[in-house]
Each structure stands twice: as C-alpha cells, then as structure tokens.
Scaffold this active site. Structure first.
Site, PDB file in Angstrom:
ATOM      1  N   GLY A   1       0.848  -1.197   0.000  1.00  0.00           N
ATOM      2  CA  GLY A   1       0.000   0.000   0.000  1.00  0.00           C
ATOM      3  C   GLY A   1       0.875   1.236   0.000  1.00  0.00           C
TER       4      GLY A   1
ATOM      5  N   TYR B   1       1.833   2.941   2.589  1.00  0.00           N
ATOM      6  CA  TYR B   1       2.775   3.078   3.695  1.00  0.00           C
ATOM      7  C   TYR B   1       3.527   1.810   4.054  1.00  0.00           C
ATOM      8  CZ  TYR B   1       0.238   7.382   4.237  1.00  0.00           C
ATOM      9  OH  TYR B   1      -0.338   8.591   4.011  1.00  0.00           O
ATOM     10  N   GLY B   2       3.099   0.702   3.480  1.00  0.00           N
ATOM     11  CA  GLY B   2       3.800  -0.496   3.894  1.00  0.00           C
ATOM     12  C   GLY B   2       3.478  -1.701   3.039  1.00  0.00           C
ATOM     13  N   LYS B   3       4.134  -2.792   3.395  1.00  0.00           N
ATOM     14  CA  LYS B   3       3.884  -4.050   2.708  1.00  0.00           C
ATOM     15  C   LYS B   3       3.099  -4.956   3.637  1.00  0.00           C
ATOM     16  CE  LYS B   3       7.798  -4.250  -0.379  1.00  0.00           C
ATOM     17  NZ  LYS B   3       9.051  -4.920  -0.733  1.00  0.00           N
TER      18      LYS B   3
ATOM     19  N   ASP C   1     -10.111   7.752   4.741  1.00  0.00           N
ATOM     20  CA  ASP C   1      -9.618   7.103   3.517  1.00  0.00           C
ATOM     21  C   ASP C   1     -10.464   5.878   3.188  1.00  0.00           C
ATOM     22  OD1 ASP C   1      -8.020   6.806   1.276  1.00  0.00           O
ATOM     23  OD2 ASP C   1      -6.417   5.767   2.331  1.00  0.00           O
TER      24      ASP C   1
HETATM   25  N1  LIG Z   1      -6.108  -7.672   7.568  1.00  0.00           N
HETATM   26  C1  LIG Z   1      -5.823  -7.886   6.275  1.00  0.00           C
HETATM   27  N2  LIG Z   1      -6.093  -9.067   5.702  1.00  0.00           N
HETATM   28  C2  LIG Z   1      -5.829  -9.271   4.408  1.00  0.00           C
HETATM   29  N3  LIG Z   1      -5.296  -8.351   3.588  1.00  0.00           N
HETATM   30  C3  LIG Z   1      -4.994  -7.147   4.094  1.00  0.00           C
HETATM   31  C4  LIG Z   1      -5.244  -6.844   5.452  1.00  0.00           C
HETATM   32  N4  LIG Z   1      -4.857  -5.574   5.689  1.00  0.00           N
HETATM   33  C5  LIG Z   1      -4.396  -5.114   4.515  1.00  0.00           C
HETATM   34  N5  LIG Z   1      -4.468  -6.046   3.549  1.00  0.00           N
HETATM   35  C6  LIG Z   1      -4.083  -5.866   2.142  1.00  0.00           C
HETATM   36  O1  LIG Z   1      -3.001  -4.979   2.030  1.00  0.00           O
HETATM   37  C7  LIG Z   1      -3.367  -3.792   1.320  1.00  0.00           C
HETATM   38  C8  LIG Z   1      -2.699  -2.584   1.942  1.00  0.00           C
HETATM   39  O2  LIG Z   1      -3.064  -2.476   3.294  1.00  0.00           O
HETATM   40  P1  LIG Z   1      -3.499  -1.118   3.943  1.00  0.00           P
HETATM   41  O3  LIG Z   1      -3.744  -1.356   5.385  1.00  0.00           O
HETATM   42  O4  LIG Z   1      -4.607  -0.518   3.163  1.00  0.00           O
HETATM   43  O5  LIG Z   1      -2.164  -0.284   3.804  1.00  0.00           O
HETATM   44  P2  LIG Z   1      -1.831   1.102   3.118  1.00  0.00           P
HETATM   45  O6  LIG Z   1      -1.969   2.123   4.192  1.00  0.00           O
HETATM   46  O7  LIG Z   1      -0.418   0.939   2.728  1.00  0.00           O
HETATM   47  O8  LIG Z   1      -2.799   1.309   1.995  1.00  0.00           O
HETATM   48  C9  LIG Z   1      -4.876  -3.770   1.391  1.00  0.00           C
HETATM   49  O9  LIG Z   1      -5.457  -3.079   0.334  1.00  0.00           O
HETATM   50  C10 LIG Z   1      -5.222  -5.250   1.369  1.00  0.00           C
HETATM   51  O10 LIG Z   1      -5.175  -5.748   0.059  1.00  0.00           O
HETATM   52 MG   LIG Z   2      -4.885   1.137   1.922  1.00  0.00          MG
END
Ligand SMILES: Nc1ncnc2c1ncn2[C@@H]1O[C@H](COP(=O)(O)OP(=O)(O)O)[C@@H](O)[C@H]1O
Ligand SMILES: [Mg+2]
Lengths: 293, 423
Positions: free
Chosen positions: B36, B38-40, B190
């Site tokens: 995403g 901010y992170g992986k 968001d």
């Molecule tokens: N709890 C979770 N279970 C499964 N997939 C997740 C989960 N949290 C995040 N992801 C996956 O990772 C992606 C990026 O996570 P997210 O928390 O939205 O981070 P960012 O702030 O970098 O956007 C999400 O769009 C989703 O596809």
């Molecule tokens: Mg996100």
C-alpha cells in the site's frame, strides 16, 4: 551519591519537559501527553538505566505526533541539544531508536485523555446547573464514606482543613443554599488549569480518571478564593456557599469522593515538597549518574 | 563531551533485547499480499511451538472468537487455521532489513495509536504491534477478501451484479463500522473499496487507519495541516472546495461512493487527479468536481447554504449549469428500489450538514425492508469469491525468514556477549 525517582526529581523532569515544550511552542495537549509517557516509562524502567534528557526529548517527539502537532525529529533534537548540550547526542537515529523502546514500554497504548477537556465541560455544567430541581434528592452515601476515608489518613494541616470542609458540610441540604449554580471566574479557571498542570508531576493522572483531577482542581481553586476573602466577611460567606454547592454537586453526580479527596491531598503534598525543591543538587546528581554509567 | 555510552540506551537496551521475542519467532510468513502507500502486507500463520509468551493469550482468545464465527462453515478446514495479515511499514532497507532508525511516520503513529483503541466487529482487529530491529509490524486478523476484489470479480464475470442480499449486508456492516468510529470521534478519512475488507465468512472489516484521526479535543482546532486526505474518487465536495473543517460527513460521502460502486461495479465519480505542481499551491481538482457535477448537478447556495464560504468557491463559476441526474444514473445501472435510491441520495448529499450520519443510516428505511441484512454477507451465495492471491517470490520479510532469520550483526554482538557472560 544516591539519586532516586522522588518528588524532587519529578519536579525537575517536569520543568525540563516544560522548557523543551516552550522552545517548540507546544500546545498543552502534547505537553500533557509527553508527561504521561514520561511517568509511565519510569514506572517500569529505572532512571539509572537510561539517559533522562534523551527520554524527555523522545516523549515530546512522540507526543507531538500522537497529538497531531508533529515536529521534525531534527527540530526536537536540536532544541534539546540547545538545552542540554552535554547529554543529547547529535544523532537523530539515537532519538528515533529511543522512540521504539518508549513505544514498547508504553505497551503501544499511546492515546491519552486529559483533565483539561473535563475542566471545560465541568465549568459549563456548573454554570447552568439548577440545584432547586435536585433539592431533596441528594441523600448520598458517598459522603458518609468520605468520613471514614478521611479519618484513616494522616493529614497535613491544610489537608485537615479541606477534609473537614468536605466532611462537615456533607450533611447540609442543597435547598438551604442561596445560589443555584457556580460561575467560575477566569482567575479560578486559570488556577484550576495550573493545578491540573502540576498534577502531572505526581502519579495522579495514572491513578484516577481525568474528570476527578478536573473537579479536584476546581475544588482547590474555589477553596483558594475562599482563603483569599478571609478578611471580607460577605465574600467569605459567598465563597463558602460556592464550596458547599460544589460538594453537593459532587455528591449528587456520584463522582467518587474518595478519589477526589485523595487527589486534593496528593496535590497539596506536592506543594509542600516544592518548598524544599533543590534544583542544583538534582542536576548534579543526574550529571554524575550519566557521566559514571 | 561525555563518553559515548551516556548518549545511547546502554544497559537498558541490552536488557530489552534479551527478553524480546521476534516477529519471525511467532509467525510463519506464508506470502506477500500487497503493497500500500505506507507499507507491505504479508499473510502469516501462527508458528506452532511458540506458545510460550504472554501474547498467546490474546491470540488464543482471538482464536476462540474466530472459531465461534466459523461454526457454520464446517468444510472450510484450512481456513480455520489462525491467519494473520502483517503490515510492515516502509523504511530505507536492504535485503529486508531496515537500515536506520528514522522516527515513526505520522501514519504509523496514527495506525498504532488508533488500532489499539478500537474493538468492533466491523473494524479489522489488531492482534499485536511489534517493534523490532528498526521495523514496525502491525499484526491484524487476516481478511480473505476486500471490496475491490469483489467488485472486480463481478465486473469481470460479464457485469453480473452483486446479489442484493450480499450488497445490502455489506453496506449495513460498513455503516455499522463507520458509526462505531464516529461515536468514538474517529474519522477514517480514507474509505475506499481497497480499504474495506471482508472475511471469508462475509463479515466486513474496515481497515487501514493510517489516515484516521481522533477529533475529540476541544482545545485543538479542527483544521489539520496534512494535505492528502481521501483518494480522489471518494473525496467529498467540501474537501474539493478547500474545506478545512473535518466533519464525520466526509466519511459518509465516501460510503455513498462505495455504495454506488457496488451497484455499478465501477467508480461513480472517476475523476483524474490534478497533480500538485509546486508545493505552495494545492491545485483545484477540476476534473473530479466535474464528474460529480455531471451526475449531481451544479451545487447552489440554495441546496448548500454555506457553499460560498468555501475557499475554492470561485472555481465553480467555470462550470456550466448541470441538473441533477442521479435518478437517471440509478435507472441506467438497472436499479429501481426507491428506498435504496433515497439512501444513495442522502449519502451523496452536497451539504455536509444535511448528509445522513452513519448512525441514522443504519435504520434507514432501505434496511428495514426485506431482504434483511445479515452478519454473513455471503450467506447462501451459490459461488465463492476467489481467495486472496499471495506471492512467494522473495520480498523482504520472506527473504529474511528464508535466510533462516539471522539477526542484525550489531544486535547479535550485544546479545551474544551478554548471553555468553550469563552461561
Ligand atoms: N487484515 C488484512 N487481511 C488481508 N489483507 C490485508 C489486510 N490488511 C491489509 N491487507 C491488504 O493490504 C493492502 C494494503 O493495506 P493497507 O492497510 O490498506 O495499507 P496502506 O496504508 O499501505 O494502503 C490492502 O489493500 C489489502 O489488500
Ligand atoms: Mg490502503
């Protein structure tokens, strides 16, 4: 050479934290949060294990971010270095590293609630409160408890006066009061605000909920108004009524009176200790501690 | 200048390092999910044989609640395993190891602070936070799907709509989660399909609190210094017009956009973002505003009394007068339910003061008529959504794990010398 985490050191750390906060132009919220982080960190970590100045800088840095008033790590570091050049490394990674350990030590619980908000809410409630409606409905048992709590504790002279004010008036009926609400003056709010500020030196904010500290501070500020009007009889009566009104309000709203007494006591003990505060010796102690680690 | 040791964490750090349990001791990384802003994010499972620290209790209790909700999915054996999503925040790194401490990003701070406070069925549950070797990991319960995937699935299969029962249950649960956030004075800021996850048993889990903020402090102005808020397609008109006072209503606009997208299987206001050219001037998002006006008509002080108070108000002069065509849009995508339309309309209300609140939306007429919503949005679906794809090529955490998890040489020194002394 012995240094311990006593009230003297706490006052000094509080002052250091305020100095740094002033340099950074912080609002009250991040300052208070930083102070809570500091107190909580020092519950589990010995002052001998770490660099107290770096700890203060780190608490401020983290609190600013959590309170949405972030400062760049370089700014926090350089302001800290200006204040304590001997003890703050010229290396942002050291501060950032400490942040990791701080967050861990806080068990990742970073959201903190403060009494300032309660103070404002209480001010509004007290100013619109109509006691006539409540008259007769305030047979409250918490006041009875207050007696036993008060009796079990050793009080300083000031405390005795306060405790007896709280206890002796607990039976008085609200309907006998001529006032229907309390309009806190700006000076009183200011005073209450300062009591809240100073409560952060103690562990009170970690022990009792924010609204208890807020109402204790209001109590103290009215109490001071009363003391200041000792020479003016009419004024004295008025202040006495306000105090009674507040006590009845506390009883009616079922706020934990024991905790209020405890808080008031703690704040007064703090002021007593403050008179013996010796900054130079604390500074030297910390310096000795840090240089001989 | 004092000796170097006073400037460091010294003995405290050593004490901490020895007792520390590492993320790879606790979890086995199964693969990489997504990256995403901010992170992986990685998929992980609990490593057996590591049930000997106090974290176990939290995870176990989590496991129990998972097990309970799983009872009606007896054939999903492999899914019953405890699965986690581990979010690792970005930093300068080499071979998966972060090189320097740089201070936590504002986003990481927000996510840590708020995740820790929240507990609700429709909010992704935090399991633990691990700070280790300069890296920040946030461990969440794993969610098998997200709305972006689900929308893709339907649009790729020849635009087959999402069954009404599922759609309705999804919408209600989103509102339920948002209502919980707002009652706690937290604004998500968001909301978009990618940040709304769904467990394999159809429970909505709102995630990604990296932009979320708490707004319960009367001493603090509602104005916030940060600029990027809400992905442009879901950004409320008051933000486009330069509004600085955040209200919960910005989240409800986004929910309205999501509702429309679940129905149409494509974003309702798919504008092109005007890029920031220089730091000082934030561009007016003309195209995005146009996409909204095309469907909702041009806002006026009549339907939005405070409209002319917004900083970017004058930009609206450049738009022709358009009338509101939302109902036409609604009919064109094959919808006809008037209660559903009314819900959509009140979520996409121009005036934030008039826009429906999450709490009120939960009892909107649409939800009071059949089909009734369920906690399992997938109940009775004749098909299964594809599971989340993971890749196992070497991306940082996996790489670390495969290297048999060697410690950073510096830390290793500190630890092993202490250990040797102890033995
Ligand atoms: N709890 C979770 N279970 C499964 N997939 C997740 C989960 N949290 C995040 N992801 C996956 O990772 C992606 C990026 O996570 P997210 O928390 O939205 O981070 P960012 O702030 O970098 O956007 C999400 O769009 C989703 O596809
Ligand atoms: Mg996100």
């Amino acid at each position: 050479m012995s240094i311990s985490y006593n009230i003297n050191l706490r006052i000094y750390l509080h002052k250091c934290l305020l100095t740094l906060s002033r340099k950074l132009n912080l609002k009250i919220q991040p300052v208070a949060t930083a102070q809570i982080y500091l107190s909580r960190f020092l519950i589990t970590v010995s002052i001998k294990e770490i660099n107290l100045y770096l700890l203060i800088a780190t608490c401020v840095y983290l609190a600013c971010k959590i309170e949405e008033s972030a400062h760049h790590i370089r700014t926090v570091l350089s302001e800290s270095r200006n204040l304590w050049p001997e003890f703050i490394p010229n290396d942002i990674t050291k501060l950032a590293e400490f942040e990791f350990y701080l967050i861990d030590e806080l068990e990742h619980c970073l959201v903190v609630h403060h009494p300032y908000k309660s103070l404002i809410q209480l001010k509004n409630v007290l100013s619109t409160y109509d006691f006539q409606i409540l008259a007769g409905s305030n047979e409250d048992t918490t006041l009875v408890n207050a007696n036993s709590v008060a009796n079990n504790k050793a009080y300083s002279s000031e405390n005795n006066l306060l405790a007896s004010t709280l206890m002796n008036n607990s039976g008085s009926s609200a309907s006998s009061l001529s006032i229907k609400n309390i309009q806190l003056t700006d000076d009183e709010i200011q005073a209450a605000w300062s009591f809240i500020n100073d409560s952060y030196i103690t562990d009170l904010p970690l022990i009792v909920p924010p609204h208890i500290i807020a109402i204790s501070s209001i109590f103290l500020s009215i109490f001071i108004s009363k003391k200041l009007s000792m020479s003016n009889y009419l004024n004295l009566i008025k202040q006495n009524e306000r105090l009674l009104f507040l006590i009845n309000f506390i009883a009616f709203s079922k706020i934990n009176l024991n905790q209020i007494i405890e808080s008031i006591q703690e704040i007064l003990i703090l002021y007593e200790s403050w008179s013996k505060y010796d900054e130079k010796s604390i500074k030297d102690d910390i310096k000795f501690l840090l240089l001989n680690r | 200048m004092a000796s170097n040791s006073i400037l460091t964490l010294g003995s405290y750090k050593n004490r901490k390092l020895i007792s520390k349990k590492t993320i790879l001791d606790t979890y086995k990384i199964l693969g990489y999910i997504a990256s995403g802003t901010y992170g992986k994010v990685y998929k992980a499972e609990y490593r057996s044989g590591s049930f000997n620290n106090n974290k176990t209790t939290t995870i176990n209790s989590n496991a129990n609640s998972n097990a309970n909700s799983n009872t009606n999915h007896k054939n999903n054996h492999d899914l019953k395993k405890l699965l986690f999503a581990i979010k690792k925040f970005k930093g300068d790194s080499r071979d998966g190891e972060i090189l320097h401490y740089t201070g936590l990003s504002q986003s990481a701070c927000r996510e840590i602070a708020l995740s820790k406070e929240l507990k609700h069925e429709n909010i992704i549950q935090l399991v633990e936070i691990v700070l280790e070797k300069k890296s920040i990991y946030i461990v969440f319960e794993f969610a098998e799907h997200d709305l972006l995937q689900i929308i893709h699935f339907h649009s790729q299969n020849g635009l087959k709509p999402i069954p009404e029962f599922s759609f309705k249950s999804i919408m209600w649960q989103i509102l339920n989660g948002v209502s919980y956030l707002h009652q706690n004075w937290i604004f998500h800021r968001d909301l978009k399909p990618a940040n709304i996850m769904v467990t394999y048993d159809g429970i909505i889990k709102i995630g990604d609190l990296g932009l979320a903020r708490k707004f319960d402090n009367p001493l603090q102005n509602f104005y916030t210094g940060d600029k990027v808020v809400v992905t442009i397609w879901y950004r409320a008109p008051e933000l486009l017009l330069g509004g600085r006072h955040y209200t919960p209503a910005i989240d409800l606009w986004a929910v309205g956009c999501i509702l429309a997208e679940l129905l149409a299987l494509r974003p309702i206001f798919k504008g092109e973002e005007a890029k920031i050219e220089n730091r000082r001037t934030i561009p007016f998002q003309t195209n995005q505003m146009f996409k909204i006006i095309e469907i909702l008509g041009k806002p006026t002080v009549k339907n939005w009394p405070t409209l002319d108070k917004y900083p970017e108000y004058q930009h609206l002069q450049n738009f022709k007068a358009y009338s509101n065509k939302l109902l036409t849009w609604f009919h064109n995508i094959g919808q006809s339910n008037s209660n559903l339309f009314s819900l959509l309309q009140t979520l996409l209300e121009y005036d934030p003061a008039e826009r429906i609140a999450a709490y009120d939306a939960l009892v909107h007429q649409y939800f009071l008529e059949p089909p009734y919503v369920s906690t399992n949005a997938f109940d009775g679906l004749p098909f299964k959504y594809p599971r989340r794809k993971i890749t196992t090529d070497t991306t940082d955490l996996l790489q670390l794990q495969n290297k048999n998890y060697k410690r950073n040489p510096n830390d290793l020194d500190a630890i092993s010398s202490r250990k040797r002394q102890k033995v």
